[in-house]
Design a protein around this motif. Structure first.
Motif, PDB file in Angstrom:
ATOM      1  N   THR A 120      -9.443 136.722  23.832  1.00 47.06           N
ATOM      2  CA  THR A 120      -8.416 136.128  22.980  1.00 47.06           C
ATOM      3  C   THR A 120      -8.056 137.057  21.837  1.00 47.06           C
ATOM      4  O   THR A 120      -6.885 137.186  21.452  1.00 47.06           O
ATOM      5  CB  THR A 120      -8.891 134.776  22.424  1.00 47.06           C
ATOM      6  OG1 THR A 120      -9.367 133.959  23.493  1.00 47.06           O
ATOM      7  CG2 THR A 120      -7.760 134.052  21.720  1.00 47.06           C
ATOM      8  N   LYS A 121      -9.064 137.728  21.285  1.00 46.03           N
ATOM      9  CA  LYS A 121      -8.813 138.684  20.194  1.00 46.03           C
ATOM     10  C   LYS A 121      -7.916 139.832  20.670  1.00 46.03           C
ATOM     11  O   LYS A 121      -7.065 140.323  19.914  1.00 46.03           O
ATOM     12  CB  LYS A 121     -10.132 139.241  19.669  1.00 46.03           C
ATOM     13  CG  LYS A 121     -10.913 138.280  18.789  1.00 46.03           C
ATOM     14  CD  LYS A 121     -10.939 138.794  17.369  1.00 46.03           C
ATOM     15  CE  LYS A 121     -11.766 137.910  16.457  1.00 46.03           C
ATOM     16  NZ  LYS A 121     -11.697 138.368  15.060  1.00 46.03           N
ATOM     17  N   VAL A 152      -2.265 142.128  19.871  1.00 47.00           N
ATOM     18  CA  VAL A 152      -0.886 142.503  20.190  1.00 47.00           C
ATOM     19  C   VAL A 152       0.072 141.811  19.225  1.00 47.00           C
ATOM     20  O   VAL A 152       1.068 142.383  18.787  1.00 47.00           O
ATOM     21  CB  VAL A 152      -0.537 142.133  21.649  1.00 47.00           C
ATOM     22  CG1 VAL A 152       0.899 142.523  21.969  1.00 47.00           C
ATOM     23  CG2 VAL A 152      -1.494 142.816  22.623  1.00 47.00           C
ATOM     24  N   LEU A 153      -0.246 140.569  18.875  1.00 44.92           N
ATOM     25  CA  LEU A 153       0.597 139.782  17.968  1.00 44.92           C
ATOM     26  C   LEU A 153       0.268 140.009  16.502  1.00 44.92           C
ATOM     27  O   LEU A 153       0.928 139.442  15.623  1.00 44.92           O
ATOM     28  CB  LEU A 153       0.435 138.285  18.281  1.00 44.92           C
ATOM     29  CG  LEU A 153       0.905 137.813  19.654  1.00 44.92           C
ATOM     30  CD1 LEU A 153       0.372 136.420  19.943  1.00 44.92           C
ATOM     31  CD2 LEU A 153       2.424 137.841  19.736  1.00 44.92           C
ATOM     32  N   GLY A 154      -0.762 140.806  16.226  1.00 43.97           N
ATOM     33  CA  GLY A 154      -1.177 141.012  14.842  1.00 43.97           C
ATOM     34  C   GLY A 154      -1.858 139.802  14.233  1.00 43.97           C
ATOM     35  O   GLY A 154      -1.874 139.634  13.015  1.00 43.97           O
ATOM     36  N   MET A 155      -2.444 138.947  15.058  1.00 43.17           N
ATOM     37  CA  MET A 155      -3.067 137.716  14.578  1.00 43.17           C
ATOM     38  C   MET A 155      -4.576 137.671  14.830  1.00 43.17           C
ATOM     39  O   MET A 155      -5.195 136.617  14.710  1.00 43.17           O
ATOM     40  CB  MET A 155      -2.438 136.497  15.263  1.00 43.17           C
ATOM     41  CG  MET A 155      -0.988 136.233  14.936  1.00 43.17           C
ATOM     42  SD  MET A 155      -0.420 134.683  15.715  1.00 43.17           S
ATOM     43  CE  MET A 155       1.275 134.615  15.158  1.00 43.17           C
ATOM     44  N   GLU A 156      -5.195 138.791  15.165  1.00 42.93           N
ATOM     45  CA  GLU A 156      -6.599 138.761  15.563  1.00 42.93           C
ATOM     46  C   GLU A 156      -7.527 138.279  14.453  1.00 42.93           C
ATOM     47  O   GLU A 156      -8.585 137.701  14.715  1.00 42.93           O
ATOM     48  CB  GLU A 156      -7.051 140.139  16.071  1.00 42.93           C
ATOM     49  CG  GLU A 156      -7.078 141.244  15.027  1.00 42.93           C
ATOM     50  CD  GLU A 156      -5.768 141.971  14.866  1.00 42.93           C
ATOM     51  OE1 GLU A 156      -5.777 143.135  14.442  1.00 42.93           O
ATOM     52  OE2 GLU A 156      -4.701 141.369  15.164  1.00 42.93           O
ATOM     53  N   ASP A 157      -7.137 138.482  13.191  1.00 48.78           N
ATOM     54  CA  ASP A 157      -7.992 138.051  12.082  1.00 48.78           C
ATOM     55  C   ASP A 157      -7.927 136.548  11.835  1.00 48.78           C
ATOM     56  O   ASP A 157      -8.665 136.020  10.991  1.00 48.78           O
ATOM     57  CB  ASP A 157      -7.603 138.797  10.802  1.00 48.78           C
ATOM     58  CG  ASP A 157      -7.966 140.273  10.863  1.00 48.78           C
ATOM     59  OD1 ASP A 157      -8.893 140.616  11.618  1.00 48.78           O
ATOM     60  OD2 ASP A 157      -7.321 141.082  10.165  1.00 48.78           O
ATOM     61  N   ARG A 158      -7.062 135.864  12.558  1.00 53.00           N
ATOM     62  CA  ARG A 158      -6.955 134.403  12.396  1.00 53.00           C
ATOM     63  C   ARG A 158      -7.921 133.649  13.306  1.00 53.00           C
ATOM     64  O   ARG A 158      -7.921 132.416  13.343  1.00 53.00           O
ATOM     65  CB  ARG A 158      -5.516 133.948  12.664  1.00 53.00           C
ATOM     66  CG  ARG A 158      -4.527 134.496  11.655  1.00 53.00           C
ATOM     67  CD  ARG A 158      -3.131 133.924  11.821  1.00 53.00           C
ATOM     68  NE  ARG A 158      -2.220 134.527  10.847  1.00 53.00           N
ATOM     69  CZ  ARG A 158      -2.056 134.119   9.592  1.00 53.00           C
ATOM     70  NH1 ARG A 158      -2.749 133.055   9.174  1.00 53.00           N
ATOM     71  NH2 ARG A 158      -1.219 134.719   8.779  1.00 53.00           N
ATOM     72  N   ALA A 205      10.211 135.624  13.415  1.00 53.62           N
ATOM     73  CA  ALA A 205       9.287 136.010  12.341  1.00 53.62           C
ATOM     74  C   ALA A 205       8.000 136.617  12.879  1.00 53.62           C
ATOM     75  O   ALA A 205       7.260 137.277  12.141  1.00 53.62           O
ATOM     76  CB  ALA A 205       8.964 134.798  11.472  1.00 53.62           C
ATOM     77  N   VAL A 206       7.717 136.402  14.144  1.00 52.38           N
ATOM     78  CA  VAL A 206       6.484 136.917  14.750  1.00 52.38           C
ATOM     79  C   VAL A 206       6.712 138.346  15.214  1.00 52.38           C
ATOM     80  O   VAL A 206       7.610 138.626  16.022  1.00 52.38           O
ATOM     81  CB  VAL A 206       6.055 136.042  15.939  1.00 52.38           C
ATOM     82  CG1 VAL A 206       4.848 136.663  16.652  1.00 52.38           C
ATOM     83  CG2 VAL A 206       5.726 134.631  15.471  1.00 52.38           C
ATOM     84  N   SER A 207       5.921 139.266  14.713  1.00 51.07           N
ATOM     85  CA  SER A 207       5.987 140.663  15.154  1.00 51.07           C
ATOM     86  C   SER A 207       4.890 140.913  16.177  1.00 51.07           C
ATOM     87  O   SER A 207       4.007 140.084  16.383  1.00 51.07           O
ATOM     88  CB  SER A 207       5.832 141.605  13.961  1.00 51.07           C
ATOM     89  OG  SER A 207       4.551 141.432  13.369  1.00 51.07           O
ATOM     90  N   LEU A 244       2.804 148.136  22.013  1.00 45.72           N
ATOM     91  CA  LEU A 244       2.833 149.411  22.739  1.00 45.72           C
ATOM     92  C   LEU A 244       1.477 150.101  22.779  1.00 45.72           C
ATOM     93  O   LEU A 244       1.404 151.317  23.012  1.00 45.72           O
ATOM     94  CB  LEU A 244       3.881 150.344  22.115  1.00 45.72           C
ATOM     95  CG  LEU A 244       5.327 149.826  22.124  1.00 45.72           C
ATOM     96  CD1 LEU A 244       6.267 150.861  21.527  1.00 45.72           C
ATOM     97  CD2 LEU A 244       5.769 149.462  23.533  1.00 45.72           C
ATOM     98  N   ASP A 245       0.418 149.363  22.577  1.00 47.60           N
ATOM     99  CA  ASP A 245      -0.920 149.971  22.620  1.00 47.60           C
ATOM    100  C   ASP A 245      -1.261 150.538  23.990  1.00 47.60           C
ATOM    101  O   ASP A 245      -2.177 151.358  24.117  1.00 47.60           O
ATOM    102  CB  ASP A 245      -1.978 148.943  22.215  1.00 47.60           C
ATOM    103  CG  ASP A 245      -1.989 148.690  20.712  1.00 47.60           C
ATOM    104  OD1 ASP A 245      -1.271 149.399  19.984  1.00 47.60           O
ATOM    105  OD2 ASP A 245      -2.702 147.762  20.267  1.00 47.60           O
TER     106      ASP A 245
END
Length: 541
Positions: free
Chosen positions: A88-89, A94-100, A258-260, A265-266
């Motif tokens: 999940t992380k 990819v969404l920049g939300m891993e710290d959530r 609003a979601v980047s 492109l990793d």
């Protein structure tokens, strides 16, 4: 200025961490009231889709807690949770939300630790700020959200012309596995305007929309379009989304501007040449998300991304790839969940493509190609798509024919292979020759056709991440057996979903409900071409 107060969802295992929460309560240990605790029997029951769905719905953070390693009441549930949360992380990165997202171990005796953990996590999320989905202006729909009646669909899709000849039943892959299933019966229920019966037999949701029935219908009934629209109109409690609906939730997230996607492109590796602007654009779709979602079945379709770019580079093409590309929305369209999200996905993608100056857009995924060609004009207008759409096999065939891809000399001996025609590429888009032109040009391989091929090809068993059950597995084993019966050692796919579905079935343990699995290897056509050209890092098959 008002202080941001995050909304936290905590999923706590029943035996340890939930008991730890109880202890914190009776001990009057204070922690922020921002946390909504959900009790689950085991942390191992928390799926990737649960986390993504919580964030899609606006949760600012998700905390999963379980027993300490070695203490799981179900032996290895927490080990399963650790793997699932790691996957999940990867998705959230990819969404920049891993710290959530956080995974923690808390025992029944650690009430103090529970309170401190909640306090620390709330502070961490407060520092991150609100989840961008809180300001979501568009959302996925649910079956039944679209106003309308079955009788209206009957008029629009030509269902009234059904002759009850039974050709749809004779050709339907689901009917072959379950005699009680009948496209003709679904049509009859629609003609009689019986929504309760239509919902009760789940016929709308068993259909895999392969298109064989419409292809062979002598009356021209557009059963595919009827199913698509009926899934939006008819209220259903049927939840058939595979992998916990994670891909549908991801589409809902990406539909919001609003979601980047800072990690989009990793997958681009050193040595690959890509551009931000140019005449040819490579639309990768949801493929960058596939591997972490499919972690538990050991399927690796993302090799096609690198292989595709390497082959294009080898031909002198530097493709445009977009950091702000979003899901095409195909799976929402075919699961009755378009809502306002699909039209927004279409708008965002088309605007992003036009900003690059691209004149041609190439797709690895036939579902993306079909969506751009047939569904985007429906919501954006017929003139919205003013660039050429190609499947990657069409581009490869063109490059080979023009001499821009020089293949090596033939080798001793030949490896027999066959091609799986994706439903969206073949019957939906009428493209069957391009993959064969590519395979016929490869030295050291011999193309052998299965009994059912081209426009009459059988499906891989599922689409749109729906219906991944016993019927689908049996269809997949049957199709792979047909490949082996044709004398092929390799089954080549021209669709990342076909590749994933076949490999998933090969990797899963067998059951009494499925026949023995044939000894056939599944390989993506881009990977096969890359390896034939001798390009470094040709990807996984």
């Amino acid at each position: 200025m008002t202080t941001f107060e995050p909304e936290i969802v905590a999923m706590c295992c029943n035996w340890c961490s939930y008991a730890g929460a109880d202890l914190a309560g009776v001990s009057r240990i204070q922690y922020p009231p921002n946390v909504r605790i959900l009790r689950v029997m085991c942390s191992g029951r928390v799926e990737v889709g649960h986390i993504i769905r919580a964030l899609e719905m606006g949760a600012d953070g998700v905390l999963v807690t379980g027993c300490h390693p070695g203490d799981c009441h179900y032996i290895s549930g927490n080990e399963q949770a650790e793997k699932a949360m790691a996957a999940t992380k990867e998705i959230l990165a990819v969404l920049g939300m891993e710290d959530r997202l956080s995974l923690e171990w808390i025992s029944a005796a650690e009430g103090q630790r529970f309170g401190q953990m909640m306090t620390d996590f709330v502070e961490r999320i407060r520092a991150l700020g609100p989840n961008p989905m809180k300001e979501a202006k568009v959302s996925r729909g649910r079956p039944g959200d679209v106003p309308g009646r079955l009788e209206d669909l009957v008029d629009r899709t030509g269902v009234m012309y059904c002759l009850e000849c039974g050709k749809c039943e004779a050709t339907c892959p689901i009917t072959r596995m379950e005699i009680a299933y009948s496209p003709m019966l679904i049509v009859e229920e629609a003609l009689r305007d019986l929504p309760e019966e239509l919902e009760a037999d789940k016929g709308l949701w068993n259909c895999i929309t392969c298109g064989l029935c419409s292809h062979r219908c002598p009356s021209g009934v557009d059963f595919l379009e009827f199913v698509r629209q009926a899934r939006e109109v008819e209220t259903s409690s049927c939840d058939r989304c595979a992998h916990g609906g994670v891909f549908h939730a991801l589409a809902g997230i990406m539909a919001n501007e609003a979601v980047s996607q800072p990690g989009r492109l990793d997958w681009v590796e050193d040595g690959m040449e890509v551009a931000e602007k140019g005449e040819l654009l490579y639309f990768t779709g949801c493929l960058p998300y596939f591997e972490p979602v499919l972690w538990d079945v050991d399927v690796h379709p993302a090799g096609a991304l690198g292989s595709t770019v390497r082959v294009m580079n080898h031909a002198g093409i530097v493709p445009v790839v977009m950091a702000d590309e979003r899901c095409c929305g195909h799976d929402l369209v075919w699961s009755g969940q378009s809502g306002t999200a699909f039209a927004e996905l279409a708008r965002l993608n088309v605007e992003a493509i036009k900003a690059t100056g691209a004149k041609r857009v190439v797709f690895t995924c036939p579902e993306g190609l079909r969506t751009f060609a047939k569904d985007y004009p429906r919501v954006l207008g017929e003139d919205a798509i003013d660039f050429e759409l190609l499947h990657i096999t069409q581009l490869f065939a063109e490059l080979i024919e023009d001499g821009r891809l020089e293949l090596p000399e033939g080798t001793d001996g030949t490896v027999p292979l066959t091609i799986q025609d994706p439903c969206r590429l073949g019957r939906h888009m009428g493209i069957v020759d391009a993959p064969r032109k590519v395979l016929d040009s490869l030295p050291g391989y011999e193309l052998r056709e299965m009994e059912h091929h081209g426009l009459n090809a059988h499906c891989c068993g599922t689409s749109s991440w729906l219906n991944c059950g016993t019927f689908s597995k049996r269809i997949q084993v049957e199709r792979m057996t047909q490949a082996k019966d044709a004398g092929a050692d390799l089954l080549v796919t021209a669709c990342p979903k076909c590749f994933s579905h076949f490999n998933c079935t090969l990797n899963e343990p067998g059951s009494d409900d499925t026949p023995p699995k044939p000894a056939v290897e599944i390989v993506d056509i881009s990977v096969l071409l890359s390896k034939t050209l001798g390009l470094e890092g040709g990807g996984d098959r």
